[in-house]
Design a protein around this motif. Structure first.
Motif, PDB file in Angstrom:
ATOM      1  N   PHE A  29       0.827  -1.207   0.000  1.00 13.88           N
ATOM      2  CA  PHE A  29       0.000   0.000   0.000  1.00 13.88           C
ATOM      3  C   PHE A  29       0.866   1.264   0.000  1.00 13.88           C
ATOM      4  CE2 PHE A  29      -1.922   3.429   2.486  1.00 13.88           C
ATOM      5  CZ  PHE A  29      -3.005   3.727   1.677  1.00 13.88           C
ATOM      6  N   VAL A  30       1.879   1.293   0.855  1.00 12.74           N
ATOM      7  CA  VAL A  30       2.765   2.461   0.920  1.00 12.74           C
ATOM      8  C   VAL A  30       3.501   2.630  -0.405  1.00 12.74           C
ATOM      9  CG1 VAL A  30       4.833   3.408   2.034  1.00 12.74           C
ATOM     10  CG2 VAL A  30       2.987   2.429   3.424  1.00 12.74           C
ATOM     11  N   ASP A  31       4.013   1.534  -0.966  1.00 12.96           N
ATOM     12  CA  ASP A  31       4.711   1.584  -2.253  1.00 12.96           C
ATOM     13  C   ASP A  31       3.790   2.143  -3.333  1.00 12.96           C
ATOM     14  OD1 ASP A  31       6.583   1.182  -4.310  1.00 12.96           O
ATOM     15  OD2 ASP A  31       6.041  -0.921  -4.545  1.00 12.96           O
ATOM     16  N   GLU A  32       2.606   1.583  -3.419  1.00  5.42           N
ATOM     17  CA  GLU A  32       1.640   2.010  -4.441  1.00  5.42           C
ATOM     18  C   GLU A  32       1.254   3.473  -4.252  1.00  5.42           C
ATOM     19  OE1 GLU A  32      -1.456   2.490  -7.175  1.00  5.42           O
ATOM     20  OE2 GLU A  32       0.065   0.933  -7.127  1.00  5.42           O
ATOM     21  N   THR A  33       0.930   3.853  -3.040  1.00  7.91           N
ATOM     22  CA  THR A  33       0.462   5.219  -2.785  1.00  7.91           C
ATOM     23  C   THR A  33       1.570   6.250  -2.975  1.00  7.91           C
ATOM     24  OG1 THR A  33      -1.177   4.378  -1.232  1.00  7.91           O
ATOM     25  CG2 THR A  33      -0.636   6.713  -1.088  1.00  7.91           C
ATOM     26  N   VAL A  34       2.714   6.018  -2.339  1.00  9.28           N
ATOM     27  CA  VAL A  34       3.785   7.019  -2.364  1.00  9.28           C
ATOM     28  C   VAL A  34       4.526   7.023  -3.698  1.00  9.28           C
ATOM     29  CG1 VAL A  34       5.967   7.738  -1.302  1.00  9.28           C
ATOM     30  CG2 VAL A  34       4.053   6.995   0.135  1.00  9.28           C
ATOM     31  N   PHE A  35       5.060   5.873  -4.106  1.00  8.30           N
ATOM     32  CA  PHE A  35       5.952   5.842  -5.268  1.00  8.30           C
ATOM     33  C   PHE A  35       5.218   5.790  -6.608  1.00  8.30           C
ATOM     34  CE2 PHE A  35       8.388   4.168  -1.706  1.00  8.30           C
ATOM     35  CZ  PHE A  35       9.387   5.121  -1.663  1.00  8.30           C
ATOM     36  N   HIS A  36       4.038   5.174  -6.631  1.00  9.04           N
ATOM     37  CA  HIS A  36       3.297   5.077  -7.888  1.00  9.04           C
ATOM     38  C   HIS A  36       2.386   6.291  -8.089  1.00  9.04           C
ATOM     39  CE1 HIS A  36       3.670   0.419  -8.231  1.00  9.04           C
ATOM     40  NE2 HIS A  36       4.598   0.892  -7.422  1.00  9.04           N
ATOM     41  N   GLN A  37       1.588   6.623  -7.066  1.00  8.74           N
ATOM     42  CA  GLN A  37       0.568   7.652  -7.249  1.00  8.74           C
ATOM     43  C   GLN A  37       1.040   9.064  -6.927  1.00  8.74           C
ATOM     44  OE1 GLN A  37      -2.922   6.424  -5.077  1.00  8.74           O
ATOM     45  NE2 GLN A  37      -3.036   4.475  -6.148  1.00  8.74           N
TER      46      GLN A  37
END
Length: 172
Positions: A29-37
């Motif tokens: 979730f952190v990866d997706e939210t911070v680095f992707h979005q």
């Protein structure tokens, strides 16, 4: 009253599995939210079009949340059965988050190259340039990513093991 050793060991393993699954889900979730979005550094799968990248992000996000929810269901079952206390679970969460990050940084980023943490310098101002700001040293990103992963695993493992000493594994 303490649980019999076999039951206690089984509940401790189930608690470990629960925390690891939840840690994987939270790290995803952190990866997706911070680095992707938020930062737009990469998509889960960057070897195709932006559209495919966005779909891969959605699938990655869904799998991450299903993993987190599975971990919470296991936690509820362990607690219902009188398993180990919550501090040990947080240690397992750290192990899971670090394991996710280590896997992502070594397998996804370097071995399979489905995406990099950050991309090569691609000037935005040139024709055909990408959406990423140029960076001077990409290795720094990878090293920090892996140091954080290893630190989470080491701290989580140390806390997990220290929680099994003392008052007994069933209540530690």
């Amino acid at each position: 009253m303490t649980a019999p050793p076999a039951r206690s060991d089984a509940l401790a393993r189930r608690l470990l599995t629960s925390g690891v699954l939840f840690g994987i889900g939270v790290a995803a979730f952190v990866d997706e939210t911070v680095f992707h979005q938020l930062l737009h550094w990469h998509h889960f799968y960057d070897r195709s079009t932006t559209r495919v990248g966005l779909v891969s992000d959605g699938l990655f996000h869904a799998v991450g949340w299903f993993t987190a929810v599975a971990g919470l269901f296991l936690l509820a079952d362990v607690r219902r059965r009188g398993g180990p206390r919550l501090p040990r679970w947080w240690a397992a969460v750290a192990i899971g988050a670090g394991g996710f990050q280590l896997f992502d940084g070594t397998i996804n980023h370097k071995l399979l190259r489905v995406h990099q943490l950050r991309y090569e310098p691609i000037p935005i101002t040139t024709p055909g340039g990408g959406p990423y700001e140029p960076v001077d040293n990409l290795v720094v990103y990878d090293v920090v990513w892996l140091i954080v992963a290893i630190a989470l695993i080491v701290v989580g493992t140390w806390l997990w093991r220290s929680g099994s000493r003392g008052r007994g594994a069933a209540r530690a």
